[in-house]
Write a protein that holds these residues in place. Sequence first.
Motif, PDB file in Angstrom:
ATOM      1  N   ASP A  14       8.991   9.832   5.684  1.00  0.00           N
ATOM      2  CA  ASP A  14       7.843  10.206   4.842  1.00  0.00           C
ATOM      3  C   ASP A  14       7.927   9.599   3.449  1.00  0.00           C
ATOM      4  O   ASP A  14       6.898   9.337   2.811  1.00  0.00           O
ATOM      5  CB  ASP A  14       7.740  11.733   4.737  1.00  0.00           C
ATOM      6  N   ASP A  15       9.156   9.387   2.959  1.00  0.00           N
ATOM      7  CA  ASP A  15       9.322   8.817   1.616  1.00  0.00           C
ATOM      8  C   ASP A  15       9.241   7.293   1.609  1.00  0.00           C
ATOM      9  O   ASP A  15       9.413   6.650   0.564  1.00  0.00           O
ATOM     10  CB  ASP A  15      10.643   9.269   0.996  1.00  0.00           C
ATOM     11  N   GLY A  16       8.991   6.685   2.788  1.00  0.00           N
ATOM     12  CA  GLY A  16       8.834   5.237   2.850  1.00  0.00           C
ATOM     13  C   GLY A  16      10.093   4.478   3.198  1.00  0.00           C
ATOM     14  O   GLY A  16      10.050   3.263   3.436  1.00  0.00           O
ATOM     15  N   ASN A  17      11.231   5.158   3.218  1.00  0.00           N
ATOM     16  CA  ASN A  17      12.479   4.493   3.575  1.00  0.00           C
ATOM     17  C   ASN A  17      12.534   4.237   5.080  1.00  0.00           C
ATOM     18  O   ASN A  17      11.959   4.988   5.877  1.00  0.00           O
ATOM     19  CB  ASN A  17      13.686   5.335   3.156  1.00  0.00           C
ATOM     20  N   ALA A  18      13.238   3.196   5.466  1.00  0.00           N
ATOM     21  CA  ALA A  18      13.382   2.859   6.884  1.00  0.00           C
ATOM     22  C   ALA A  18      14.163   3.949   7.614  1.00  0.00           C
ATOM     23  O   ALA A  18      15.129   4.501   7.077  1.00  0.00           O
ATOM     24  CB  ALA A  18      14.088   1.524   7.035  1.00  0.00           C
ATOM     25  N   MET A  49      -5.037  -7.807  30.258  1.00  0.00           N
ATOM     26  CA  MET A  49      -3.910  -7.857  29.327  1.00  0.00           C
ATOM     27  C   MET A  49      -4.427  -8.060  27.918  1.00  0.00           C
ATOM     28  O   MET A  49      -5.138  -9.026  27.638  1.00  0.00           O
ATOM     29  CB  MET A  49      -2.967  -9.006  29.718  1.00  0.00           C
ATOM     30  N   PRO A  50      -4.140  -7.125  26.990  1.00  0.00           N
ATOM     31  CA  PRO A  50      -4.662  -7.256  25.632  1.00  0.00           C
ATOM     32  C   PRO A  50      -4.081  -8.458  24.916  1.00  0.00           C
ATOM     33  O   PRO A  50      -2.954  -8.868  25.168  1.00  0.00           O
ATOM     34  CB  PRO A  50      -4.215  -5.952  24.959  1.00  0.00           C
ATOM     35  N   LYS A  51      -4.885  -9.034  24.021  1.00  0.00           N
ATOM     36  CA  LYS A  51      -4.425 -10.180  23.244  1.00  0.00           C
ATOM     37  C   LYS A  51      -3.315  -9.748  22.299  1.00  0.00           C
ATOM     38  O   LYS A  51      -3.358  -8.664  21.716  1.00  0.00           O
ATOM     39  CB  LYS A  51      -5.597 -10.759  22.457  1.00  0.00           C
ATOM     40  N   GLN A  52      -2.299 -10.590  22.167  1.00  0.00           N
ATOM     41  CA  GLN A  52      -1.192 -10.264  21.269  1.00  0.00           C
ATOM     42  C   GLN A  52      -1.669 -10.263  19.816  1.00  0.00           C
ATOM     43  O   GLN A  52      -2.444 -11.116  19.409  1.00  0.00           O
ATOM     44  CB  GLN A  52      -0.051 -11.275  21.443  1.00  0.00           C
ATOM     45  N   GLN A  53      -1.198  -9.268  19.076  1.00  0.00           N
ATOM     46  CA  GLN A  53      -1.563  -9.153  17.664  1.00  0.00           C
ATOM     47  C   GLN A  53      -0.302  -8.855  16.856  1.00  0.00           C
ATOM     48  O   GLN A  53       0.260  -7.763  16.931  1.00  0.00           O
ATOM     49  CB  GLN A  53      -2.598  -8.040  17.449  1.00  0.00           C
ATOM     50  N   TYR A  54       0.149  -9.841  16.095  1.00  0.00           N
ATOM     51  CA  TYR A  54       1.373  -9.686  15.322  1.00  0.00           C
ATOM     52  C   TYR A  54       1.051  -9.384  13.862  1.00  0.00           C
ATOM     53  O   TYR A  54       0.112  -9.949  13.289  1.00  0.00           O
ATOM     54  CB  TYR A  54       2.215 -10.969  15.386  1.00  0.00           C
ATOM     55  N   GLU A  55       1.833  -8.493  13.266  1.00  0.00           N
ATOM     56  CA  GLU A  55       1.751  -8.238  11.834  1.00  0.00           C
ATOM     57  C   GLU A  55       3.160  -8.107  11.290  1.00  0.00           C
ATOM     58  O   GLU A  55       4.040  -7.537  11.948  1.00  0.00           O
ATOM     59  CB  GLU A  55       0.993  -6.934  11.540  1.00  0.00           C
ATOM     60  N   LEU A  56       3.390  -8.633  10.085  1.00  0.00           N
ATOM     61  CA  LEU A  56       4.673  -8.417   9.434  1.00  0.00           C
ATOM     62  C   LEU A  56       4.830  -6.935   9.138  1.00  0.00           C
ATOM     63  O   LEU A  56       3.888  -6.288   8.661  1.00  0.00           O
ATOM     64  CB  LEU A  56       4.755  -9.225   8.131  1.00  0.00           C
ATOM     65  N   VAL A  57       5.980  -6.395   9.450  1.00  0.00           N
ATOM     66  CA  VAL A  57       6.209  -4.960   9.264  1.00  0.00           C
ATOM     67  C   VAL A  57       6.179  -4.619   7.774  1.00  0.00           C
ATOM     68  O   VAL A  57       6.836  -5.274   6.962  1.00  0.00           O
ATOM     69  CB  VAL A  57       7.568  -4.540   9.868  1.00  0.00           C
ATOM     70  N   ASN A  58       5.379  -3.615   7.421  1.00  0.00           N
ATOM     71  CA  ASN A  58       5.402  -3.113   6.041  1.00  0.00           C
ATOM     72  C   ASN A  58       5.162  -1.611   6.033  1.00  0.00           C
ATOM     73  O   ASN A  58       4.515  -1.048   6.920  1.00  0.00           O
ATOM     74  CB  ASN A  58       4.394  -3.851   5.153  1.00  0.00           C
ATOM     75  N   THR A  59       5.710  -0.971   5.037  1.00  0.00           N
ATOM     76  CA  THR A  59       5.739   0.495   4.974  1.00  0.00           C
ATOM     77  C   THR A  59       4.356   1.110   5.034  1.00  0.00           C
ATOM     78  O   THR A  59       4.104   2.046   5.801  1.00  0.00           O
ATOM     79  CB  THR A  59       6.431   0.950   3.672  1.00  0.00           C
ATOM     80  N   GLU A  60       3.423   0.603   4.248  1.00  0.00           N
ATOM     81  CA  GLU A  60       2.109   1.231   4.134  1.00  0.00           C
ATOM     82  C   GLU A  60       1.299   1.118   5.417  1.00  0.00           C
ATOM     83  O   GLU A  60       0.754   2.105   5.920  1.00  0.00           O
ATOM     84  CB  GLU A  60       1.342   0.599   2.962  1.00  0.00           C
ATOM     85  N   ALA A  61       1.263  -0.073   5.989  1.00  0.00           N
ATOM     86  CA  ALA A  61       0.415  -0.305   7.162  1.00  0.00           C
ATOM     87  C   ALA A  61       0.966   0.336   8.429  1.00  0.00           C
ATOM     88  O   ALA A  61       0.208   0.692   9.333  1.00  0.00           O
ATOM     89  CB  ALA A  61       0.222  -1.809   7.377  1.00  0.00           C
ATOM     90  N   HIS A  62       2.291   0.513   8.497  1.00  0.00           N
ATOM     91  CA  HIS A  62       2.899   0.932   9.760  1.00  0.00           C
ATOM     92  C   HIS A  62       3.676   2.251   9.661  1.00  0.00           C
ATOM     93  O   HIS A  62       4.499   2.544  10.518  1.00  0.00           O
ATOM     94  CB  HIS A  62       3.822  -0.183  10.274  1.00  0.00           C
ATOM     95  N   LYS A  63       3.365   3.043   8.639  1.00  0.00           N
ATOM     96  CA  LYS A  63       4.125   4.280   8.445  1.00  0.00           C
ATOM     97  C   LYS A  63       3.871   5.316   9.536  1.00  0.00           C
ATOM     98  O   LYS A  63       4.678   6.220   9.740  1.00  0.00           O
ATOM     99  CB  LYS A  63       3.820   4.874   7.064  1.00  0.00           C
ATOM    100  N   HIS A  64       2.755   5.203  10.231  1.00  0.00           N
ATOM    101  CA  HIS A  64       2.437   6.189  11.280  1.00  0.00           C
ATOM    102  C   HIS A  64       2.828   5.711  12.676  1.00  0.00           C
ATOM    103  O   HIS A  64       2.695   6.465  13.651  1.00  0.00           O
ATOM    104  CB  HIS A  64       0.937   6.512  11.269  1.00  0.00           C
TER     105      HIS A  64
END
Length: 237
Positions: A131-135, A1-16
Amino acid sequence: MPKQQYELVNTEAHKHLKINTQQVNVVENKVNACVVVAGELSTLVHEYPIFISKSQQTQQYQLTAILGLHSGENLYLDGEKWRAKFLPLDILRKPFHAFIPDPSKPTKGSIAIELNSAMVNENDGQSLFEDDGNATDYYKRIETTFAQLMGGSKHSADLLQLAADLELLEQVSLDIDLPNDQKTSLTGLYVFDQEKLTALTGEKLEKCHQSGLLQVSHLVLSSSVHLQKLINWFNEK
């Protein structure tokens, strides 16, 4: 079971990133209970047994849907299918989590994503951002889900505290007989006292009616019939 890894959601890091919402048989859903808020009771009571428990973090009363008879067991999971039409908000919000720096201000928080969830990938599912960064509409629904959970949790806790103050709650241990002489118990649960509810009169009755507690109590009491469904599902395994 992989270790949990949390990140605050942000446009740049999670756009893909994409979320495979069809993949429900994942580690984070293998739980035998989840939190429910009063606003979703009218739909959930048709499919889930709802009880009352206390939050380990805050010790406040909370509504709880029972999903399985043993720790880590979710009987609503049937392969890659979920055996109910409606999913609790606490399940729908996954693989996202609320990040609340100050517990006294539950509405002042951010949304984090569990990057190692099997639901998270870059190829299949719902995108978080355009693509424009909007949710995307999907991520906007996630934001709405958290708003409902945060606001609903406080409202539910207030209602249940009122019930406790009026001595309408009683603690129970559900002792369940299983096949082959097995037994299991669900502990730490509370139920509404039917006799005391029926005996309410005058100002107390009016308070329960005006606050919505009376409706909540009737909905929760009606849901207990689904416990037998869980027992039947367990027996079929």
